[in-house]
Design a protein around this motif. Sequence first.
Motif, PDB file in Angstrom:
ATOM      1  N   PHE A  37      77.605  19.647  54.148  1.00  0.00           N
ATOM      2  CA  PHE A  37      77.703  19.552  55.611  1.00  0.00           C
ATOM      3  C   PHE A  37      77.134  18.224  56.102  1.00  0.00           C
ATOM      4  O   PHE A  37      77.652  17.611  57.038  1.00  0.00           O
ATOM      5  N   GLU A  38      76.062  17.769  55.478  1.00  0.00           N
ATOM      6  CA  GLU A  38      75.452  16.514  55.904  1.00  0.00           C
ATOM      7  C   GLU A  38      76.383  15.332  55.619  1.00  0.00           C
ATOM      8  O   GLU A  38      76.562  14.458  56.467  1.00  0.00           O
ATOM      9  N   SER A  41      79.199  15.532  58.157  1.00  0.00           N
ATOM     10  CA  SER A  41      78.726  15.134  59.496  1.00  0.00           C
ATOM     11  C   SER A  41      78.488  13.632  59.562  1.00  0.00           C
ATOM     12  O   SER A  41      78.792  12.984  60.575  1.00  0.00           O
ATOM     13  N   ARG A  95      74.073  22.533  52.451  1.00  0.00           N
ATOM     14  CA  ARG A  95      73.355  21.612  53.327  1.00  0.00           C
ATOM     15  C   ARG A  95      73.818  20.178  53.066  1.00  0.00           C
ATOM     16  O   ARG A  95      74.117  19.408  53.980  1.00  0.00           O
TER      17      ARG A  95
END
Lengths: 190, 190
Positions: B124-125, B128, B121
């Motif tokens: 990916f954050e 992004s 998580r």
Amino acid sequence: MARPSLREKLASSAVNTLHEHGFKGCSIQDITEAAGVPKGSFFNHFENKEDLAIDALRRYFESARADLLFQEGVAPLERLKNHFSYLSDLLVSFGFERGCMLGRFAAEMAQDYPRMREELRSVFETWSNGVASVLRDAQAAGEIDPRHDPVQLARFLVNAWEGAVIRLKIDRDRGPIDDFFQTTFKVLLK
Amino acid sequence: MARPSLREKLASSAVNTLHEHGFKGCSIQDITEAAGVPKGSFFNHFENKEDLAIDALRRYFESARADLLFQEGVAPLERLKNHFSYLSDLLVSFGFERGCMLGRFAAEMAQDYPRMREELRSVFETWSNGVASVLRDAQAAGEIDPRHDPVQLARFLVNAWEGAVIRLKIDRDRGPIDDFFQTTFKVLLK
């Protein structure tokens, strides 16, 4: 009502077990136990676990309501939305615990199981072709830019969906689905 | 040159072994053998296989050249292209055999390994957010429509990339990469 054959009982239950645990996350014994059939009966009906998983993948895809892409009397982009909405409702109903069987098998099996890889290739192609056909209709109806390559755009969308589903298993909320719908329908297909 | 510590030798080799075989596709013994360290030394350095995989994920992401997103003197969309080109060159160099470690671990581990899920998580954050920052710069520079939500678009793109990489393991050609680049840079970010 006729009793389902042992093979049918095993195969339809396996869709569920394999979807929940993945190919490497469950054994043949897990699958036969969940189906309530004797473990020994497995090899009367399937060559091996890959053979059963290929059968499960076909059943899974048949239940994915690709028919919504071709529904008569519905505008093209609406059909596309209906199809992906059906899939996203499924994901939500499983509490984001399960992803898509296609993506999962691809990650687990594409490398070492050539028969499964070929089956995945074929299922992804059928799915992408369905989406491409809707996009062509959307172009003919003036809903989207006629200059886009519908086949390429369709493959991109199907892959983007698979990626969103992967992310969903991490985030465990609607975020990745909403990102997909917003970007696809408010930005990309405008 | 100082000899790398046993821990370093194990950890850096594990990135490769885990990337090639996935978490469930290799044992601790496979990992220590590939690293050329005694199996017994494993638990002096890592609590368990998940612990090592988390370390490998961090190293993998550090090598993903996210810095290209922030390179000075390069136009925003060019930076985005450079970053994804770096990643796609890597995929090609492995003959499409390996996917992305993030997507693979997500498919294999998100369900049953909460610590890995949290790490995914977070990675990916971070990724992004890097992409969102480029998109904001691209808006400021007038390269893309200022009305898009850069955060949502960035998450969508990162997920679309992961989906393309999944498809790559099936198709084993540049197709999914080309679909991603064409659709992203010629349609979506126009």
